[in-house]
Design a protein around this motif. Structure first.
Motif, PDB file in Angstrom:
ATOM      1  N   VAL A 165      52.578  22.879  78.604  1.00  0.00           N
ATOM      2  CA  VAL A 165      53.150  22.417  79.870  1.00  0.00           C
ATOM      3  C   VAL A 165      54.591  21.978  79.652  1.00  0.00           C
ATOM      4  N   VAL A 166      55.351  21.986  80.754  1.00  0.00           N
ATOM      5  CA  VAL A 166      56.710  21.463  80.759  1.00  0.00           C
ATOM      6  C   VAL A 166      56.649  19.955  80.966  1.00  0.00           C
ATOM      7  N   PHE A 167      57.573  19.209  80.353  1.00  0.00           N
ATOM      8  CA  PHE A 167      57.671  17.788  80.710  1.00  0.00           C
ATOM      9  C   PHE A 167      59.139  17.404  80.923  1.00  0.00           C
ATOM     10  N   VAL A 168      59.341  16.553  81.925  1.00  0.00           N
ATOM     11  CA  VAL A 168      60.684  16.140  82.337  1.00  0.00           C
ATOM     12  C   VAL A 168      60.720  14.629  82.501  1.00  0.00           C
ATOM     13  N   ASN A 169      61.936  14.081  82.583  1.00  0.00           N
ATOM     14  CA  ASN A 169      62.028  12.638  82.795  1.00  0.00           C
ATOM     15  C   ASN A 169      62.051  12.318  84.288  1.00  0.00           C
ATOM     16  N   VAL A 170      61.952  11.051  84.604  1.00  0.00           N
ATOM     17  CA  VAL A 170      61.759  10.607  85.989  1.00  0.00           C
ATOM     18  C   VAL A 170      62.942  10.939  86.892  1.00  0.00           C
ATOM     19  N   ASP A 171      64.114  11.153  86.330  1.00  0.00           N
ATOM     20  CA  ASP A 171      65.302  11.450  87.138  1.00  0.00           C
ATOM     21  C   ASP A 171      65.509  12.947  87.370  1.00  0.00           C
ATOM     22  N   HIS A 172      64.685  13.776  86.762  1.00  0.00           N
ATOM     23  CA  HIS A 172      64.850  15.216  86.901  1.00  0.00           C
ATOM     24  C   HIS A 172      64.349  15.669  88.274  1.00  0.00           C
ATOM     25  N   PRO A 173      65.014  16.651  88.910  1.00  0.00           N
ATOM     26  CA  PRO A 173      64.572  17.128  90.234  1.00  0.00           C
ATOM     27  C   PRO A 173      63.141  17.652  90.256  1.00  0.00           C
ATOM     28  N   TRP A 174      62.630  18.087  89.110  1.00  0.00           N
ATOM     29  CA  TRP A 174      61.264  18.604  89.063  1.00  0.00           C
ATOM     30  C   TRP A 174      60.212  17.504  88.954  1.00  0.00           C
ATOM     31  N   TYR A 175      60.629  16.301  88.683  1.00  0.00           N
ATOM     32  CA  TYR A 175      59.655  15.222  88.457  1.00  0.00           C
ATOM     33  C   TYR A 175      58.755  15.078  89.693  1.00  0.00           C
ATOM     34  N   GLY A 176      57.464  15.064  89.488  1.00  0.00           N
ATOM     35  CA  GLY A 176      56.509  14.950  90.577  1.00  0.00           C
ATOM     36  C   GLY A 176      55.927  16.279  91.013  1.00  0.00           C
ATOM     37  N   ARG A 177      56.543  17.387  90.584  1.00  0.00           N
ATOM     38  CA  ARG A 177      55.979  18.690  90.915  1.00  0.00           C
ATOM     39  C   ARG A 177      54.712  18.938  90.092  1.00  0.00           C
ATOM     40  N   GLU A 178      53.803  19.716  90.626  1.00  0.00           N
ATOM     41  CA  GLU A 178      52.582  20.059  89.903  1.00  0.00           C
ATOM     42  C   GLU A 178      52.730  21.372  89.144  1.00  0.00           C
ATOM     43  N   GLU A 179      53.538  22.306  89.669  1.00  0.00           N
ATOM     44  CA  GLU A 179      53.698  23.612  89.052  1.00  0.00           C
ATOM     45  C   GLU A 179      55.156  24.055  89.076  1.00  0.00           C
ATOM     46  N   VAL A 180      55.472  24.962  88.148  1.00  0.00           N
ATOM     47  CA  VAL A 180      56.804  25.548  88.098  1.00  0.00           C
ATOM     48  C   VAL A 180      56.657  26.978  87.600  1.00  0.00           C
ATOM     49  N   SER A 181      57.467  27.888  88.110  1.00  0.00           N
ATOM     50  CA  SER A 181      57.460  29.264  87.637  1.00  0.00           C
ATOM     51  C   SER A 181      58.238  29.350  86.329  1.00  0.00           C
ATOM     52  N   ILE A 182      57.772  30.179  85.435  1.00  0.00           N
ATOM     53  CA  ILE A 182      58.465  30.310  84.156  1.00  0.00           C
ATOM     54  C   ILE A 182      59.868  30.869  84.357  1.00  0.00           C
ATOM     55  N   THR A 183      60.092  31.627  85.442  1.00  0.00           N
ATOM     56  CA  THR A 183      61.428  32.169  85.699  1.00  0.00           C
ATOM     57  C   THR A 183      62.447  31.071  85.974  1.00  0.00           C
ATOM     58  N   GLU A 184      61.982  29.914  86.429  1.00  0.00           N
ATOM     59  CA  GLU A 184      62.897  28.802  86.719  1.00  0.00           C
ATOM     60  C   GLU A 184      63.481  28.189  85.449  1.00  0.00           C
ATOM     61  N   LEU A 185      62.893  28.484  84.317  1.00  0.00           N
ATOM     62  CA  LEU A 185      63.410  27.931  83.065  1.00  0.00           C
ATOM     63  C   LEU A 185      64.755  28.524  82.680  1.00  0.00           C
ATOM     64  N   ALA A 186      65.082  29.698  83.233  1.00  0.00           N
ATOM     65  CA  ALA A 186      66.315  30.386  82.847  1.00  0.00           C
ATOM     66  C   ALA A 186      67.557  29.544  83.103  1.00  0.00           C
ATOM     67  N   ASP A 187      67.528  28.670  84.094  1.00  0.00           N
ATOM     68  CA  ASP A 187      68.704  27.868  84.446  1.00  0.00           C
ATOM     69  C   ASP A 187      68.611  26.428  83.954  1.00  0.00           C
ATOM     70  N   GLN A 188      67.628  26.143  83.125  1.00  0.00           N
ATOM     71  CA  GLN A 188      67.398  24.769  82.696  1.00  0.00           C
ATOM     72  C   GLN A 188      67.823  24.536  81.245  1.00  0.00           C
ATOM     73  N   PRO A 189      68.382  23.359  80.947  1.00  0.00           N
ATOM     74  CA  PRO A 189      68.673  23.003  79.552  1.00  0.00           C
ATOM     75  C   PRO A 189      67.360  22.659  78.839  1.00  0.00           C
ATOM     76  N   LEU A 190      67.032  23.414  77.815  1.00  0.00           N
ATOM     77  CA  LEU A 190      65.760  23.241  77.114  1.00  0.00           C
ATOM     78  C   LEU A 190      65.968  22.471  75.815  1.00  0.00           C
ATOM     79  N   ILE A 191      65.058  21.542  75.569  1.00  0.00           N
ATOM     80  CA  ILE A 191      65.026  20.803  74.310  1.00  0.00           C
ATOM     81  C   ILE A 191      63.793  21.288  73.560  1.00  0.00           C
ATOM     82  N   LEU A 192      64.013  22.039  72.482  1.00  0.00           N
ATOM     83  CA  LEU A 192      62.896  22.671  71.787  1.00  0.00           C
ATOM     84  C   LEU A 192      62.848  22.273  70.321  1.00  0.00           C
ATOM     85  N   ARG A 193      61.651  22.437  69.740  1.00  0.00           N
ATOM     86  CA  ARG A 193      61.504  22.268  68.299  1.00  0.00           C
ATOM     87  C   ARG A 193      62.207  23.409  67.577  1.00  0.00           C
ATOM     88  N   GLU A 194      62.262  23.329  66.264  1.00  0.00           N
ATOM     89  CA  GLU A 194      62.907  24.352  65.459  1.00  0.00           C
ATOM     90  C   GLU A 194      62.116  25.670  65.507  1.00  0.00           C
TER      91      GLU A 194
END
Length: 288
Positions: A165-194
């Protein structure tokens, strides 16, 4: 011309401890004995196994290749001794576990020790690539991985499957949403493991399937680092659903259109499936 086991054991100790003094301490014998046995091994076969550099030694090319062999010999020797000492009852010995995370691993260790309390268990944590390499290098007996392994040297059995699952902080516009399309990740800053981490591997596989470019803003080599960066609002992260711990400033969102999953599996070397302690661990943790 048979190889003398004690000579191999001394060489292995020198290679493992990178020094003759440390090897002697590990074997509880004198340093001259270790030195003599390694020298006799070199002279018998006309090879150079170790290069002495002051108090430390480095392995020659032949020495490094022999060290790979002696790792297996010493592991089998240890298993034979454990089997004979316990008469098949597993009353002594050590199990070395490698895992991609502590969540399933601690549960498994607890179940195993409840049945075999005399066995000493050690655990090494790392990403998927590191964990797989540890059983290939005989640093660990059993590995807990979060993906299937297509390697003829590895035996693996499924344990559990979990959604990412995706997780965001309380100030993110997605906070409170139940679902998101994977295509929406293209415009998002991602914080990932190595590279090589479990959740990143699962996300990248899904992104290829859906044609979504994944460009992380930050790569951080620890789960805690990713969580902290997301909490500070630097971007969004991904996590296996069972690993998410409730936090007042973080919320999870499931994917609406992509099947992003981690499949946890128990793995060991194919050649070591018959090891009593490995069999006992597998049977214990997979029992209903």
């Amino acid at each position: 011309m048979a190889i003398v086991f004690t000579h191999l054991r001394s060489f292995h100790a020198v290679a493992e401890n990178r020094g003759f003094t440390a090897a002697a301490d590990a074997l509880n014998i004198s340093q001259p004995t270790v030195t003599t046995q390694v020298k006799e091994l070199e002279d018998r076969y006309g090879v150079e196994l170790v290069v002495r550099r002051g108090r430390r030694v480095e392995l020659s090319e032949t020495g490094a290749a022999l060290f790979d062999v002696t790792k297996r010999i010493m592991t089998l020797h240890e298993e034979a001794e454990e089997l004979l000492l316990s008469s098949g009852r597993l009353e002594t010995g050590q199990l070395r576990l490698a895992a991609v995370g502590p969540f399933h691993a601690t549960e498994m260790v607890a179940r195993f020790l409840a049945k075999y309390p005399s066995i000493k268990v050690s655990m090494l944590l790392g990403n998927s690539d590191q964990t797989l390499q540890r059983i290939l290098d005989l640093e660990s007996d059993v590995a807990i991985l979060a993906h299937a392994v297509e390697d003829p040297r590895i035996s693996s059995v499924p344990f559990s499957t979990h959604d990412v699952v995706v997780f965001v902080n309380v100030d993110h516009p997605w906070y409170g949403r139940e679902e998101v399309s994977i295509t929406e990740l293209a415009d998002q800053p991602l914080i990932l493991r190595e590279l090589g981490s479990t959740t990143r591997r699962a996300l990248e596989q899904a992104s290829v399937e859906f044609g979504v470019p994944i460009k992380p803003l930050l790569e951080i080599g620890s789960r805690e680092g990713v969580w902290k960066a997301v909490e500070r609002g630097l971007g969004i992260g991904v996590v296996a659903d069972f690993e998410f711990v409730a936090h007042p400033r973080l919320g999870t969102i499931r994917f609406s259109d992509a099947k992003v999953q981690t499949e946890y599996r128990l793995c060991c070397l194919m050649e070591r499936r018959g090891s009593p302690k490995i069999e006992a661990f597998m049977e214990t943790v997979l029992a209903p």
